[in-house]
Design a protein around this motif. Structure first.
Motif, short mmCIF file in Angstrom:
data_model
loop_
_atom_site.label_atom_id
_atom_site.label_comp_id
_atom_site.label_asym_id
_atom_site.label_seq_id
_atom_site.Cartn_x
_atom_site.Cartn_y
_atom_site.Cartn_z
N ALA A 9 6.88 50.10 21.52
CA ALA A 9 7.83 49.18 20.70
C ALA A 9 9.06 49.94 19.94
O ALA A 9 9.99 49.26 19.55
N ARG A 11 10.57 54.27 19.40
CA ARG A 11 10.48 55.59 19.89
C ARG A 11 11.33 56.46 18.78
O ARG A 11 12.24 55.93 18.39
N VAL A 13 12.44 60.55 17.69
CA VAL A 13 12.47 61.69 17.84
C VAL A 13 12.80 62.59 16.67
O VAL A 13 13.62 62.04 15.85
N LEU A 166 7.40 60.63 18.75
CA LEU A 166 6.46 59.78 18.13
C LEU A 166 6.60 58.28 18.68
O LEU A 166 8.09 57.92 18.75
N GLU A 167 5.83 57.72 19.28
CA GLU A 167 6.14 56.26 19.67
C GLU A 167 5.10 55.33 18.96
O GLU A 167 4.06 55.71 18.81
#
Lengths: 168, 168
Positions: A9, A11, A13, A166-167
């Motif tokens: 949902a 993303r 960096v 991180l997602e």
């Protein structure tokens, strides 16, 4: 290999920095460009996908503020509030791109209005969460963020970006 | 939302730059730090996962060299060989991190020897592939890359990083 078997949902960096400077208003005929800048801390490039809702924000904020991705003077990894350090949030819709042949497609990206709303929530809630940490708020550290929809003209100086994904 | 339902063998984050400078040898008692630098072009942060093999390299190289992620003077997106522009490849094992609570874990990352070997193949094959494009090789554009295992001290100047994620 890394298994990725769920829908994403949002993303993000993350990169450590010693100094970063981001344009928040491009130059116009009668005005210079406007910039924000941070000193030692963390740059967070953020992208939202279709299907992302406000419910996502508390979890994102908690992770981004508390994850131990900042290197302290002793070389230990601590959170940005423990460092304590500055935060620069950069809207970066391109992170939602998916390659098709030689081109990138952005079909999974959140629509402009939805993305803008989620981005505003994220920056506001990050500020609020950071301020709950006395060590951070008393240090004079700051949160800065870019203008959604703008070209994110960026200058970055690092002592090792220590790039993470991180997602949510 | 973006569907991700397969295993990943390599992860690359790409950013456009106007200028980038990367330390390839840290300063020592009797020597200054050594740096490489590039002008307008692309920075590629690369991470390999366990299970990645040399078989992966041709596909990665073909994508990285040919994907249209560089903005030309006319605002059109073209490949790095069409721009033509410089390339800086940065080893970035941290991209393989996965959050567990407040910490990052790197259990899926390729081992050091395997990663080093794949990285050496990638840089060599990228150079080779870039040189097959007359427009690139005749332009005086260069490929530079960081030292595997080093701290990647980096300075980056962009006109919009236009950050993308590619997974292989």
């Amino acid at each position: 290999m890394a298994a990725l078997d769920r829908e994403v949902a949002a993303r993000v960096v993350l990169q450590q920095c010693l100094h970063a400077k981001l344009q928040v208003k491009p130059p116009a005929e009668d005005s210079d460009a406007e910039w924000v800048e941070i000193q030692r801390g963390m740059v967070m490039y953020v992208c939202f996908f279709k299907g992302a809702t406000k419910d996502l924000i508390p979890k994102m904020v908690s992770s981004l503020v508390n994850v131990k991705l900042s290197e302290s003077d002793s070389g230990k990894h601590v959170s940005i509030t423990e460092l304590p350090g500055d935060v620069l949030i950069v809207p970066q819709a391109t992170l939602g791109g998916k390659s098709k042949g030689r081109c990138m497609q952005y079909h999974s990206n959140a629509g402009k209005e939805q993305g803008m709303e989620l981005y505003a929530h994220l920056t506001a809630q990050c500020q609020k969460e950071l301020e709950t940490h006395a060590r951070w708020s008393e240090s004079g550290a700051v949160l800065r963020y870019g203008t959604y929809g703008n070209r994110q003209v960026l200058k970055l100086d690092t002592n090792g970006p220590y790039t993470h994904l991180l997602e949510f």
